[in-house]
Write a protein that holds these residues in place. Structure first.
Motif, PDB file in Angstrom:
ATOM      1  N   GLU A 105      52.361  14.344  18.918  1.00 52.27           N
ATOM      2  CA  GLU A 105      52.602  15.229  17.777  1.00 52.27           C
ATOM      3  C   GLU A 105      51.981  16.603  18.056  1.00 52.27           C
ATOM      4  O   GLU A 105      50.826  16.686  18.462  1.00 52.27           O
ATOM      5  N   LYS A 106      52.749  17.645  17.803  1.00 55.27           N
ATOM      6  CA  LYS A 106      52.320  19.009  18.118  1.00 55.27           C
ATOM      7  C   LYS A 106      51.731  19.699  16.888  1.00 55.27           C
ATOM      8  O   LYS A 106      52.055  19.368  15.740  1.00 55.27           O
ATOM      9  N   VAL A 107      50.879  20.689  17.170  1.00 54.73           N
ATOM     10  CA  VAL A 107      50.294  21.505  16.103  1.00 54.73           C
ATOM     11  C   VAL A 107      50.821  22.925  16.264  1.00 54.73           C
ATOM     12  O   VAL A 107      50.459  23.608  17.236  1.00 54.73           O
ATOM     13  N   PRO A 108      51.677  23.407  15.361  1.00 50.45           N
ATOM     14  CA  PRO A 108      52.176  24.785  15.478  1.00 50.45           C
ATOM     15  C   PRO A 108      51.046  25.792  15.285  1.00 50.45           C
ATOM     16  O   PRO A 108      50.088  25.553  14.525  1.00 50.45           O
ATOM     17  N   LEU A 109      51.133  26.898  15.979  1.00 45.95           N
ATOM     18  CA  LEU A 109      50.090  27.925  15.953  1.00 45.95           C
ATOM     19  C   LEU A 109      49.791  28.378  14.524  1.00 45.95           C
ATOM     20  O   LEU A 109      48.631  28.567  14.147  1.00 45.95           O
ATOM     21  N   LYS A 110      50.829  28.533  13.723  1.00 40.29           N
ATOM     22  CA  LYS A 110      50.661  29.010  12.353  1.00 40.29           C
ATOM     23  C   LYS A 110      49.781  28.059  11.545  1.00 40.29           C
ATOM     24  O   LYS A 110      48.893  28.489  10.793  1.00 40.29           O
ATOM     25  N   LEU A 111      50.018  26.740  11.688  1.00 47.55           N
ATOM     26  CA  LEU A 111      49.213  25.752  10.964  1.00 47.55           C
ATOM     27  C   LEU A 111      47.762  25.793  11.449  1.00 47.55           C
ATOM     28  O   LEU A 111      46.828  25.725  10.634  1.00 47.55           O
ATOM     29  N   ALA A 112      47.567  25.902  12.758  1.00 48.99           N
ATOM     30  CA  ALA A 112      46.208  25.933  13.298  1.00 48.99           C
ATOM     31  C   ALA A 112      45.421  27.113  12.746  1.00 48.99           C
ATOM     32  O   ALA A 112      44.266  26.969  12.324  1.00 48.99           O
ATOM     33  N   ILE A 113      46.037  28.294  12.726  1.00 48.94           N
ATOM     34  CA  ILE A 113      45.353  29.484  12.215  1.00 48.94           C
ATOM     35  C   ILE A 113      45.059  29.341  10.728  1.00 48.94           C
ATOM     36  O   ILE A 113      43.977  29.711  10.251  1.00 48.94           O
ATOM     37  N   LYS A 114      46.012  28.793   9.987  1.00 41.76           N
ATOM     38  CA  LYS A 114      45.823  28.602   8.546  1.00 41.76           C
ATOM     39  C   LYS A 114      44.616  27.701   8.266  1.00 41.76           C
ATOM     40  O   LYS A 114      43.782  28.005   7.403  1.00 41.76           O
ATOM     41  N   LYS A 115      44.515  26.598   8.996  1.00 41.51           N
ATOM     42  CA  LYS A 115      43.406  25.666   8.778  1.00 41.51           C
ATOM     43  C   LYS A 115      42.073  26.269   9.219  1.00 41.51           C
ATOM     44  O   LYS A 115      41.064  26.162   8.519  1.00 41.51           O
ATOM     45  N   LEU A 116      42.081  26.907  10.361  1.00 41.15           N
ATOM     46  CA  LEU A 116      40.830  27.437  10.909  1.00 41.15           C
ATOM     47  C   LEU A 116      40.277  28.593  10.093  1.00 41.15           C
ATOM     48  O   LEU A 116      39.065  28.812  10.049  1.00 41.15           O
ATOM     49  N   THR A 117      41.157  29.355   9.444  1.00 37.36           N
ATOM     50  CA  THR A 117      40.696  30.482   8.632  1.00 37.36           C
ATOM     51  C   THR A 117      40.296  30.062   7.218  1.00 37.36           C
ATOM     52  O   THR A 117      39.481  30.724   6.581  1.00 37.36           O
ATOM     53  N   SER A 118      40.868  28.965   6.728  1.00 38.65           N
ATOM     54  CA  SER A 118      40.603  28.555   5.344  1.00 38.65           C
ATOM     55  C   SER A 118      39.413  27.608   5.217  1.00 38.65           C
ATOM     56  O   SER A 118      38.881  27.423   4.118  1.00 38.65           O
TER      57      SER A 118
END
Length: 610
Positions: free
Chosen positions: A122-135
């Motif tokens: 299962e892949k993690v899209p860049l957008k989701l990663a940034i959203k989680k890491l910033t929030s």
């Protein structure tokens, strides 16, 4: 989600639904708890999982609270990342990262006892990663693993966008060498080259070339896998084979940082990898099988390998505090069996013992039952305090100090319940005044108690599994005693009686008031004091059960076995003694006894056998 709740839930529910559903349920639940006010404290209270300071290490200017991390295989949706930092992990891997979300994500599936992962993880899209890491407020290092299929131009975009939020990147040797050699910007993060076990046998010669690049921090070696169609799982002897690979590489390149991924299901297996030179360990499906307490148990086993616990010479005041409560309970038991009421009690209500007996002898019996129950609870509390001092505080155990003083402070505050109805018991008051200086010195000597427990526990055997259920019994027992104490204190400070009390007395509150205006306040004082003592003992049992269960800790089993007996014998015996045997009234106590017996039986193999 400590092991004692995870494994019963896993057996009853999680193993019966598909892996992704159970995974998201657990991760989202834990993250929700960690996000609520007081949630982090609750997780810490239930699990006591914070990594010991002894395991802090710095690698390439990144500080790791623990060498134990979590692989991205376990949480591809990043739904539990906020909770993982509360469970004892020193770092977490996210990924594999891709630039755009793929159309289809192949879910893991379960087959017998194995979790099967797709060959196309299962892949993690860049957008989701940034959203989680910033929030999220993430306080542990984050490794970003970039998918093996990501192209060179996409690598630039992913690395540039994630660099402010992660501490290192993981990728294949081709990807990283290409990026490191061609990049025109200053590389601010370390890069770790990932190898499968099969690749390591073929590419050992490349490692010498790789480590010449200053931006390459080390390598990640994945545990050997068995492919079944389009899925894989770790082989049966993954830990043994992985340890051999690590040793071979470490012998050739002693300064190379080696991270392992997988191959760990027990504390013993983690010790094997650390012993041959692994610097950091990432848990994979072994974490799912063993439970969320695995990092904590690994820490304790690693500490056991390092050194034996250091004795604390300052524990005698704590021992004396417990002994004083034990003796006070014995004196109170003697009074409750003989005179029942003391001269200042008679002066307060304006009636002698003989007068009360002539009016209704059941009043004295009822007062005796509260006072005997209080005495039995005090004796139990004294035993628990003594044992925590002798086996916990004496051996520099921080958790024992917290349990000891939390219960003691609550017990001291209980004196305010005694005077809730305007009656101050001078004997209780003098007893607390006698205890205060002893407790003061006990508190002072406990300031230097900061040690972390170690454990010989190495395997997830049947004794450990039974021990988890025994631990669950005792945790439930402690919680129910605590809740019962709060209820009894509340009743004692408000309406005083429950319906079965009035049925036993054959009198209404109004009739008791007509005898003496101060009779109900005297009874309320006894009842509230008994409730306060139950709260303290409930806290002791609860915290001892939460934090003290470790393989071979015979004193914990002995303490629970012997410490609970006075309270149970007094609680049930006094009702039989006075003839107050209403089944519904004693039902809660019968239930507690059942929990106690089952807890002792189930935890015996884990705690008592060497």
């Amino acid at each position: 989600m400590p092991d004692w709740s995870y494994h019963p839930l896993k057996k009853l529910l999680l193993d019966k639904i598909n892996p992704k559903t159970s995974r998201e349920f657990l991760h989202k639940s834990m993250s929700t708890i960690a996000s609520t006010p007081g949630g982090r404290g609750l997780i810490g209270f239930l699990g006591h999982m914070k990594p010991p300071r002894e395991f802090e290490k710095e690698i390439y200017h990144t500080r790791f609270p623990s060498p134990i991390g979590l692989s991205g295989h376990i949480d591809p949706n990043l739904s539990g990342i906020k909770a993982f930092q509360e469970l004892g992990f020193g770092f977490v891997e996210i990924g594999p990262i891709v630039l755009n979300e793929p159309k289809n994500q192949i879910k893991p599936r379960r087959e017998n006892s194995h979790i099967l992962f797709s060959n196309h993880q299962e892949k993690v899209p860049l957008k989701l990663a940034i959203k989680k890491l910033t929030s999220l407020n993430i306080r542990i290092p984050v490794f970003a693993k970039i998918d093996a299929q990501v192209k060179r131009n996409e690598w630039d975009i992913i690395v540039q966008h994630l660099t402010p939020f992660v501490d290192a990147f993981v990728g294949t040797s081709e990807q990283i060498i290409s990026y490191v050699e061609e990049s025109l910007i200053c590389l601010e993060r370390s890069f770790y080259v990932s190898f499968s076990a099969d690749e390591m046998n073929e590419k050992k010669s490349e490692i010498g070339t790789l480590i010449q690049h200053t931006s390459i921090g080390g390598i990640v070696i994945e545990a050997p896998r068995r492919i079944e169609g389009s899925y894989w799982h770790e082989v049966a002897n993954a830990n043994e084979r992985l340890a051999k690979l690590v040793k071979q590489v470490k012998d050739l390149h002693p300064e190379l940082t080696i991270i392992t991924s997988g191959g760990v299901e027990t504390p013993e297996e983690a010790c094997a990898l650390v012993g041959v030179g692994a610097d950091l360990l990432m848990l994979t499906d072994g974490y799912v099988k063993a439970g969320p307490g695995l990092p904590k148990r690994i820490h304790e086993r690693l500490l056991y390998e390092k050194a034996q616990p250091i004795k604390n010479p300052n524990w005698y005041w704590s021992f004396l505090f417990g002994l004083s409560i034990l003796i006070g309970g014995i004196i109170a038991l003697y009074i409750a069996f003989t005179s029942i009421v003391l001269p200042y009690d008679e002066s307060f209500i304006g009636l002698s013992k003989a007068d009360i007996f002539q009016i209704n002898p059941l009043i004295l019996s009822f007062m005796s039952h509260d006072r005997i129950a209080l005495a039995g609870t005090m004796i139990s509390g004294g035993i628990l305090y003594i044992q925590l001092a002798r086996h916990g505080i004496k051996y520099n155990m921080h958790w024992a100090k917290i349990a000891f003083h939390s219960a003691a402070i609550v017990g001291f505050l209980g004196i305010f319940l005694f005077i809730g109805f305007g009656y101050f018991d001078w004997l209780h008051g003098l007893f607390w005044l006698f205890l205060l200086p002893i407790y003061y010195f006990s508190f002072r000597e406990g300031k230097r108690v900061t040690g972390t427990p170690s454990s010989i526990h190495g395997k997830n055997d049947r004794a450990w599994q039974y021990g988890l259920y025994g631990q669950l019994m005792f945790i439930t027992l402690g919680f129910l005693i605590l809740a019962g104490g709060i209820v009894i204190s509340t009743i004692g400070a408000s309406k005083v009686f429950v319906p079965t009390d009035l049925s036993f007395l054959c009198m209404s509150p109004q009739m008791l008031d007509s005898i003496s205006d101060n009779l109900i306040p005297l009874i309320a004082h006894d009842r509230a004091g008994f409730g306060s003592a139950l709260v303290s003992v409930g806290l002791l049992v609860l915290m001892l059960s939460l934090w003290g269960f470790r393989k071979g800790e015979q004193w914990v089993w002995n303490t629970l076995a012997v410490g609970a007996l006075p309270a149970f014998i007094a609680g049930i015996g006094t009702h039989i003694y006075i003839g107050y045997t209403t089944f519904i009234h004693l039902l809660p106590v019968y239930f507690l006894v059942i929990l106690y017996v089952f807890g002792l039986v189930l935890s015996y193999p884990f705690l008592k056998r060497k």
